[in-house]
Write a protein that holds these residues in place. Structure first.
Motif, mmCIF file in Angstrom:
data_model
loop_
_atom_site.group_PDB
_atom_site.id
_atom_site.type_symbol
_atom_site.label_atom_id
_atom_site.label_comp_id
_atom_site.label_asym_id
_atom_site.label_seq_id
_atom_site.Cartn_x
_atom_site.Cartn_y
_atom_site.Cartn_z
ATOM 1 N N LYS A 107 -7.414 -8.651 -5.507
ATOM 2 C CA LYS A 107 -6.235 -9.278 -4.911
ATOM 3 C C LYS A 107 -6.093 -8.971 -3.427
ATOM 4 C CE LYS A 107 -3.342 -9.433 -9.075
ATOM 5 N NZ LYS A 107 -2.066 -8.978 -9.693
ATOM 6 N N TRP A 108 -6.615 -7.819 -3.000
ATOM 7 C CA TRP A 108 -6.347 -7.350 -1.644
ATOM 8 C C TRP A 108 -7.631 -7.040 -0.891
ATOM 9 C CZ3 TRP A 108 -1.528 -8.325 -0.611
ATOM 10 C CH2 TRP A 108 -0.592 -8.280 -1.637
ATOM 11 N N LEU A 109 -7.624 -7.381 0.379
ATOM 12 C CA LEU A 109 -8.639 -6.920 1.314
ATOM 13 C C LEU A 109 -7.942 -5.963 2.272
ATOM 14 C CD1 LEU A 109 -11.508 -7.103 2.641
ATOM 15 C CD2 LEU A 109 -10.530 -8.852 4.132
ATOM 16 N N VAL A 110 -8.443 -4.749 2.327
ATOM 17 C CA VAL A 110 -7.874 -3.736 3.216
ATOM 18 C C VAL A 110 -8.831 -3.548 4.388
ATOM 19 C CG1 VAL A 110 -7.086 -1.352 3.422
ATOM 20 C CG2 VAL A 110 -6.716 -2.606 1.294
ATOM 21 N N SER A 111 -8.291 -3.546 5.592
ATOM 22 C CA SER A 111 -9.092 -3.386 6.806
ATOM 23 C C SER A 111 -8.585 -2.192 7.594
ATOM 24 C CB SER A 111 -9.009 -4.652 7.668
ATOM 25 O OG SER A 111 -9.680 -4.464 8.905
ATOM 26 N N LYS A 128 -5.302 -13.986 4.398
ATOM 27 C CA LYS A 128 -4.058 -14.092 5.148
ATOM 28 C C LYS A 128 -3.431 -12.718 5.300
ATOM 29 C CE LYS A 128 0.536 -16.222 5.010
ATOM 30 N NZ LYS A 128 1.446 -17.098 4.221
ATOM 31 N N LEU A 129 -3.061 -12.367 6.543
ATOM 32 C CA LEU A 129 -2.455 -11.070 6.803
ATOM 33 C C LEU A 129 -1.096 -10.975 6.116
ATOM 34 C CD1 LEU A 129 -2.585 -8.346 8.360
ATOM 35 C CD2 LEU A 129 -1.411 -9.505 10.243
ATOM 36 N N VAL A 130 -0.926 -9.909 5.314
ATOM 37 C CA VAL A 130 0.324 -9.692 4.585
ATOM 38 C C VAL A 130 1.148 -8.573 5.214
ATOM 39 C CG1 VAL A 130 1.311 -9.011 2.353
ATOM 40 C CG2 VAL A 130 -0.665 -10.554 2.430
ATOM 41 N N LYS A 131 0.479 -7.490 5.632
ATOM 42 C CA LYS A 131 1.213 -6.355 6.202
ATOM 43 C C LYS A 131 0.310 -5.581 7.145
ATOM 44 C CE LYS A 131 5.009 -3.812 6.373
ATOM 45 N NZ LYS A 131 5.554 -3.080 5.222
ATOM 46 N N ARG A 132 0.879 -5.135 8.236
ATOM 47 C CA ARG A 132 0.175 -4.289 9.200
ATOM 48 C C ARG A 132 0.890 -2.948 9.273
ATOM 49 N NH1 ARG A 132 -1.660 -7.571 13.991
ATOM 50 N NH2 ARG A 132 -3.546 -7.657 12.701
ATOM 51 N N LEU A 133 0.125 -1.880 8.973
ATOM 52 C CA LEU A 133 0.728 -0.552 8.872
ATOM 53 C C LEU A 133 0.208 0.357 9.986
ATOM 54 C CD1 LEU A 133 0.223 -0.114 5.030
ATOM 55 C CD2 LEU A 133 2.387 -0.593 6.170
ATOM 56 N N PRO A 134 1.094 0.912 10.821
ATOM 57 C CA PRO A 134 0.651 1.908 11.801
ATOM 58 C C PRO A 134 0.036 3.106 11.077
ATOM 59 C CG PRO A 134 2.886 1.170 12.267
ATOM 60 C CD PRO A 134 2.545 0.656 10.902
ATOM 61 N N ARG A 149 -3.662 0.129 -7.796
ATOM 62 C CA ARG A 149 -2.300 0.410 -7.364
ATOM 63 C C ARG A 149 -2.274 0.985 -5.959
ATOM 64 N NH1 ARG A 149 2.269 4.500 -10.036
ATOM 65 N NH2 ARG A 149 3.866 4.045 -8.461
ATOM 66 N N PHE A 150 -3.307 1.803 -5.640
ATOM 67 C CA PHE A 150 -3.325 2.478 -4.350
ATOM 68 C C PHE A 150 -4.626 2.219 -3.600
ATOM 69 C CE2 PHE A 150 -0.618 5.213 -7.033
ATOM 70 C CZ PHE A 150 0.544 5.199 -6.283
ATOM 71 N N ILE A 164 -1.711 4.127 0.260
ATOM 72 C CA ILE A 164 -0.928 2.902 0.433
ATOM 73 C C ILE A 164 -0.646 2.308 -0.934
ATOM 74 C CG2 ILE A 164 -0.900 0.578 1.421
ATOM 75 C CD1 ILE A 164 -2.989 1.646 3.467
ATOM 76 N N ASP A 165 0.619 2.064 -1.225
ATOM 77 C CA ASP A 165 1.008 1.381 -2.452
ATOM 78 C C ASP A 165 0.764 -0.115 -2.238
ATOM 79 O OD1 ASP A 165 2.528 -0.006 -4.457
ATOM 80 O OD2 ASP A 165 3.635 1.840 -4.823
ATOM 81 N N LEU A 166 -0.171 -0.691 -2.985
ATOM 82 C CA LEU A 166 -0.549 -2.082 -2.770
ATOM 83 C C LEU A 166 0.500 -3.062 -3.289
ATOM 84 C CD1 LEU A 166 -4.372 -1.877 -3.534
ATOM 85 C CD2 LEU A 166 -3.269 -2.125 -1.292
#
Length: 319
Positions: A107-111, A128-134, A149-150, A164-166
């Motif tokens: 479901k997720w691509l983490v970069s 599609k970008l969903v969230k950007r985390l500092p 989950r993480f 990170i909680d996905l």
């Protein structure tokens, strides 16, 4: 009157005209913006192609159709044919993808944006970008729990691992580690995270549910990156400064042995039959091929500057 052919016809013609090899290795030359295509039967570089700025890591899409190269400095993903290394398409506006990872549920691509101190979450189907985390400072490598989950990411310059909680798209905890954590790996039983402490000479074994250090596995200076052997039990670790690779038993959480690999060993691949280990030498512009049974070097293959990621079309299982 000249005839202008559609772009897709030109691409198809170029792919059809490309030489065919039984099986290939794709090597990312992060220092000179290129990839090397190596014929694994002859151990020869048969092509070197421009790819983009700072290609560091690569991985196949969950459906196995494409091989993705993450170009950190040119902010894009390049999709290759994994059988030939030929370019299929480019996806721009992926900000600083130093390392990427798909969650097990796809479901997720983490970069991990190493240069920009942040972690980006994308919808894996639409990119599609969903969230950007500092995430200061210098996010590096990525691992997941089996339930998706993480996502766990190492921060090299703040000496931390973050979770990170996905589902909520938030960082839910941080944990201090040794100096310069880099590679991170989840054990097959989903109990422990293994973290290569590149600024030291050990791997930290972390109980991620309790957020506590279980033990340190002494491997070698510059403990860096992981690759599963394919037997469901053992994982390899490259020790970049010690010029060794260590074998870790994930059941007993012990180091079984270490053997020499010159030139600053970094990323690794194992052939489908489990007999050969291919290792990029970051400081020597080469790939080292070893016999995994004897731990002796079979050959070295000259490639481009600062080779980093490597992919074998026919590789051992990722477990």
């Amino acid at each position: 009157m000249s005839l202008r052919l559609p772009a897709w016809i030109l691409v198809a013609a170029s792919l059809a005209a490309a030489p065919a090899y039984a099986t290939i290795a794709v090597v990312l030359n992060s220092g000179d913006e290129s990839i090397s295509i190596v014929d694994t039967a002859t151990f020869k570089e048969v092509a070197r192609r421009p790819i983009g700025k700072e290609p560091h890591h690569l991985m196949k899409t969950p459906d196995d159709r494409y091989l993705i190269v993450a170009n950190a400095a040119s902010n894009e993903l390049v999709f290759l044919d994994p059988a030939t290394g030929n370019e299929i398409r480019r996806l721009p506006n992926i900000s600083d993808p130093y390392q990427i990872g798909f969650s097990p549920d796809q479901k997720w691509l983490v970069s991990a944006s190493n240069r920009l101190d942040r972690i980006d979450l994308y919808d894996a189907k639409e990119f599609k970008l969903v969230k950007r985390l500092p995430a200061p400072k210098v996010p590096s490598h990525i691992a997941f729990d089996q339930a998706s989950r993480f996502a766990f990411v190492t921060l090299q310059e703040s000496d931390e691992v973050v979770a990170i909680d996905l589902a909520t798209h938030e960082i839910v905890w941080k944990m201090k580690t040794g100096k310069q954590p880099a590679g991170i790996w989840m054990t097959p039983d989903d109990r422990h995270l293994l973290v290569g402490i590149t600024g030291e000479k050990y791997v930290e074994v972390i109980d991620w549910r309790e957020r506590k250090l279980v033990k340190k596995l002494m491997t070698g200076q510059g403990a860096h990156n992981f690759l599963p052997v394919g037997d469901g039990r053992h994982v390899l670790l490259s020790n970049r400064i010690a010029n060794t690779v260590s074998v870790i038993d994930q059941q007993t959480l012990d180091v079984k042995e270490s053997f020499t690999v010159p030139g600053g060993p970094d990323c690794m691949e194992i052939s489908k039959d489990g007999k050969q280990l291919w290792v990029t030498s970051r400081w020597a512009r080469q790939v080292v091929v070893l016999d995994l049974g004897t731990k002796k070097i079979i050959t070295t293959i000259p490639v481009g500057k600062s080779p980093h990621g490597i992919f074998l079309k026919d590789h051992a299982p990722r477990r």
